[in-house]
Design an enzyme around this catalytic site. Structure first.
Site, mmCIF file in Angstrom:
data_model
loop_
_atom_site.group_PDB
_atom_site.id
_atom_site.type_symbol
_atom_site.label_atom_id
_atom_site.label_comp_id
_atom_site.label_asym_id
_atom_site.label_seq_id
_atom_site.Cartn_x
_atom_site.Cartn_y
_atom_site.Cartn_z
ATOM 1 N N SER A 202 40.142 -65.141 20.533
ATOM 2 C CA SER A 202 41.460 -64.796 19.995
ATOM 3 C C SER A 202 41.612 -63.291 20.080
ATOM 4 O O SER A 202 40.775 -62.544 19.557
ATOM 5 C CB SER A 202 41.569 -65.235 18.536
ATOM 6 O OG SER A 202 42.585 -64.480 17.883
ATOM 7 N N HIS B 277 42.541 -68.625 23.235
ATOM 8 C CA HIS B 277 43.280 -69.062 22.043
ATOM 9 C C HIS B 277 44.397 -68.049 21.785
ATOM 10 O O HIS B 277 44.129 -66.872 21.530
ATOM 11 C CB HIS B 277 42.288 -69.118 20.882
ATOM 12 C CG HIS B 277 42.874 -69.569 19.593
ATOM 13 N ND1 HIS B 277 43.071 -70.898 19.286
ATOM 14 C CD2 HIS B 277 43.306 -68.866 18.509
ATOM 15 C CE1 HIS B 277 43.586 -70.998 18.064
ATOM 16 N NE2 HIS B 277 43.750 -69.777 17.570
ATOM 17 N N ASP C 183 47.349 -66.815 19.544
ATOM 18 C CA ASP C 183 47.858 -66.907 18.175
ATOM 19 C C ASP C 183 49.323 -66.500 18.126
ATOM 20 O O ASP C 183 49.653 -65.310 18.115
ATOM 21 C CB ASP C 183 47.021 -66.017 17.250
ATOM 22 C CG ASP C 183 45.672 -66.635 16.942
ATOM 23 O OD1 ASP C 183 45.638 -67.816 16.549
ATOM 24 O OD2 ASP C 183 44.653 -65.937 17.112
ATOM 25 N N MET D 39 52.689 -66.184 16.143
ATOM 26 C CA MET D 39 53.153 -66.060 14.751
ATOM 27 C C MET D 39 54.620 -65.650 14.737
ATOM 28 O O MET D 39 55.039 -64.811 15.543
ATOM 29 C CB MET D 39 52.329 -64.993 14.029
ATOM 30 C CG MET D 39 50.836 -65.242 14.058
ATOM 31 S SD MET D 39 49.967 -64.030 13.058
ATOM 32 C CE MET D 39 48.260 -64.464 13.438
ATOM 33 N N HIS E 171 48.131 -71.678 19.532
ATOM 34 C CA HIS E 171 48.068 -71.998 18.090
ATOM 35 C C HIS E 171 49.403 -71.541 17.507
ATOM 36 O O HIS E 171 49.622 -70.353 17.279
ATOM 37 C CB HIS E 171 46.872 -71.247 17.479
ATOM 38 C CG HIS E 171 46.783 -71.371 15.994
ATOM 39 N ND1 HIS E 171 45.942 -70.588 15.227
ATOM 40 C CD2 HIS E 171 47.429 -72.195 15.121
ATOM 41 C CE1 HIS E 171 46.066 -70.920 13.954
ATOM 42 N NE2 HIS E 171 46.971 -71.875 13.865
ATOM 43 N N MET F 43 51.770 -70.856 14.910
ATOM 44 C CA MET F 43 51.980 -70.586 13.473
ATOM 45 C C MET F 43 53.449 -70.243 13.291
ATOM 46 O O MET F 43 53.820 -69.101 12.997
ATOM 47 C CB MET F 43 51.054 -69.440 13.038
ATOM 48 C CG MET F 43 49.596 -69.837 12.992
ATOM 49 S SD MET F 43 48.480 -68.426 12.875
ATOM 50 C CE MET F 43 48.220 -68.099 14.622
ATOM 51 N N MET G 88 41.556 -74.483 9.803
ATOM 52 C CA MET G 88 41.613 -73.047 9.498
ATOM 53 C C MET G 88 40.573 -72.729 8.420
ATOM 54 O O MET G 88 40.564 -73.333 7.352
ATOM 55 C CB MET G 88 43.005 -72.657 8.977
ATOM 56 C CG MET G 88 44.122 -72.749 9.995
ATOM 57 S SD MET G 88 43.820 -71.855 11.533
ATOM 58 C CE MET G 88 43.656 -70.163 10.958
ATOM 59 N N GLY H 60 47.365 -65.701 9.662
ATOM 60 C CA GLY H 60 48.264 -64.548 9.662
ATOM 61 C C GLY H 60 47.603 -63.282 10.186
ATOM 62 O O GLY H 60 48.278 -62.427 10.745
ATOM 63 N N PHE H 61 46.298 -63.185 10.014
ATOM 64 C CA PHE H 61 45.617 -61.943 10.382
ATOM 65 C C PHE H 61 44.218 -62.227 10.919
ATOM 66 O O PHE H 61 43.568 -63.178 10.464
ATOM 67 C CB PHE H 61 45.490 -61.024 9.158
ATOM 68 C CG PHE H 61 46.815 -60.750 8.500
ATOM 69 C CD1 PHE H 61 47.657 -59.762 8.981
ATOM 70 C CD2 PHE H 61 47.234 -61.526 7.430
ATOM 71 C CE1 PHE H 61 48.892 -59.543 8.397
ATOM 72 C CE2 PHE H 61 48.469 -61.308 6.836
ATOM 73 C CZ PHE H 61 49.308 -60.310 7.321
ATOM 74 N N GLY H 62 43.773 -61.383 11.833
ATOM 75 C CA GLY H 62 42.393 -61.449 12.283
ATOM 76 C C GLY H 62 41.504 -60.695 11.304
ATOM 77 O O GLY H 62 41.987 -59.959 10.430
ATOM 78 N N GLY H 63 40.208 -60.881 11.439
ATOM 79 C CA GLY H 63 39.244 -60.090 10.681
ATOM 80 C C GLY H 63 39.061 -60.486 9.224
ATOM 81 O O GLY H 63 38.532 -59.706 8.432
ATOM 82 N N ASP I 289 38.794 -71.982 13.078
ATOM 83 C CA ASP I 289 39.455 -70.702 13.355
ATOM 84 C C ASP I 289 39.452 -69.839 12.106
ATOM 85 O O ASP I 289 40.058 -70.204 11.101
ATOM 86 C CB ASP I 289 40.907 -71.001 13.804
ATOM 87 C CG ASP I 289 41.653 -69.766 14.270
ATOM 88 O OD1 ASP I 289 41.062 -68.678 14.304
ATOM 89 O OD2 ASP I 289 42.844 -69.928 14.606
ATOM 90 N N GLY I 290 38.777 -68.685 12.199
ATOM 91 C CA GLY I 290 38.802 -67.711 11.124
ATOM 92 C C GLY I 290 37.416 -67.360 10.613
ATOM 93 O O GLY I 290 36.710 -68.211 10.079
ATOM 94 N N GLY I 291 37.034 -66.113 10.829
ATOM 95 C CA GLY I 291 35.762 -65.632 10.282
ATOM 96 C C GLY I 291 34.533 -66.200 10.957
ATOM 97 O O GLY I 291 33.449 -66.192 10.361
ATOM 98 N N GLY J 284 37.616 -64.176 17.036
ATOM 99 C CA GLY J 284 38.470 -63.005 17.255
ATOM 100 C C GLY J 284 37.674 -61.730 17.100
ATOM 101 O O GLY J 284 37.105 -61.209 18.065
ATOM 102 N N SER J 285 37.586 -61.229 15.865
ATOM 103 C CA SER J 285 36.918 -59.942 15.627
ATOM 104 C C SER J 285 35.423 -59.995 15.949
ATOM 105 O O SER J 285 34.808 -58.940 16.136
ATOM 106 C CB SER J 285 37.146 -59.489 14.182
ATOM 107 O OG SER J 285 36.811 -60.518 13.274
HETATM 108 C C1 DX5 Z 1 44.441 -66.247 12.155
HETATM 109 C C2 DX5 Z 1 44.257 -66.626 13.609
HETATM 110 C C3 DX5 Z 1 42.858 -66.553 14.110
HETATM 111 C C4 DX5 Z 1 42.156 -65.269 13.885
HETATM 112 C C5 DX5 Z 1 40.735 -65.268 14.372
HETATM 113 O O1 DX5 Z 1 45.754 -66.491 11.792
HETATM 114 O O2 DX5 Z 1 44.716 -67.939 13.815
HETATM 115 O O3 DX5 Z 1 42.787 -66.992 15.449
HETATM 116 O O4 DX5 Z 1 42.852 -64.188 14.391
HETATM 117 O O5 DX5 Z 1 40.212 -64.012 14.160
HETATM 118 P P1 DX5 Z 1 38.833 -63.757 13.400
HETATM 119 O O6 DX5 Z 1 37.760 -64.399 14.206
HETATM 120 O O7 DX5 Z 1 38.735 -62.275 13.362
HETATM 121 O O8 DX5 Z 1 38.945 -64.355 12.012
HETATM 122 ZN ZN ZN Z 2 44.323 -69.071 15.685
#
Ligand code: DX5
Ligand code: ZN
Length: 223
Positions: A6, A31, A33, A35, A66, A68, A137, A142-145, A179-181, A201-202
């Site tokens: 991501s 992937h 994202d 939004m 994805h 959103m 999820m 909404g946000f990465g990291g 997805d996430g963290g 992602g991060s």
């Molecule tokens: C959050 C996104 C994810 C996210 C993944 O809304 O759907 O794809 O950015 O990023 P990390 O791996 O940094 O949580």
């Molecule tokens: Zn995603």
């Protein structure tokens, strides 16, 4: 295990190169994202940008959208037309979920349903025979990291049992995507829970190392 990069925490001013870096590192599932600033409190990109990415990257990578967004039922076709192979919609945002996932498949893409951390698994189980993937999820979107929410474990294990039962009865296999963290320190645990597709992602796009070096650490964790 599919690793789905991501690009949210990549340099979005250089989006094409960020995606190319992931593809050159050997990752063939991107992937994306999407939004809308309404379903989630952030805005990213939509069909015109995705169409340009498809042109720049060629036909090989799988584009996993994805969505959103609140109006996925009305506009998923635009994402397929832009070059997306897979569409995941949020159960919290779609009124007629069965109709929507069926229509996505009829339009020639694979279909997924996405559950926020606070959403029970039942909605996904109701359409399990009609879909290719369930996206769990492990952060609020909404946000990465953000940090991984560990209470998703029970939901994933229930889902895995339901998919195994469906396959044992001769039904369709369904991927479990998370997805996430997701990072090198928790990815082996997620595989043990039954996850077959991890969005990262991060953990891939950060200032510490290149995508390919970060990916090598992730692969090592999965050995
Ligand atoms: C959050 C996104 C994810 C996210 C993944 O809304 O759907 O794809 O950015 O990023 P990390 O791996 O940094 O949580
Ligand atoms: Zn995603």
């Amino acid at each position: 295990m599919i690793i789905a990069p991501s690009v949210l925490t990549a340099d979005l001013a250089d989006l094409g190169n960020a995606c190319s870096e992931a593809v050159e590192a050997g990752l063939n599932w991107l992937h994306l994202d999407v939004m809308d600033g309404n379903f989630v409190p952030n805005l990213t990109f939509g069909p015109p940008v995705i169409a340009k990415l498809r042109k720049a990257l060629g036909d090989t990578p799988t584009f996993d959208a994805h969505l959103m967004i609140t109006n996925a039922e009305d506009c998923f076709q635009q994402y397929i037309d832009a070059g997306c192979n897979h569409i995941s919609v949020h159960v919290e945002a779609v009124t007629h979920l069965h109709r929507c996932v069926t229509a996505i498949r009829e339009a020639g893409a694979t279909a997924g349903v996405t559950l926020n951390p606070g959403t029970p698994i039942e909605a996904a189980l109701e359409v399990l025979t009609e879909i290719d993937l369930v996206l769990i999820m492990s952060v609020n979107p909404g946000f990465g990291g953000q940090s991984f929410i560990p209470t998703v474990e029970a939901k994933i294990r229930r889902l895995k049992d339901a998919i195994d039962a469906q396959v044992a009865a001769g039904g369709r296999p369904v991927q479990i995507q998370i997805d996430g963290g997701v990072k090198s320190h928790n990815i082996a645990m997620l595989r043990d829970w039954g996850v077959s597709n991890c969005v990262v992602g991060s953990g891939l796009f950060n200032d510490n190392a290149s995508v390919s070096d970060n990916l090598a650490v992730i692969h090592k964790a999965l050995e």
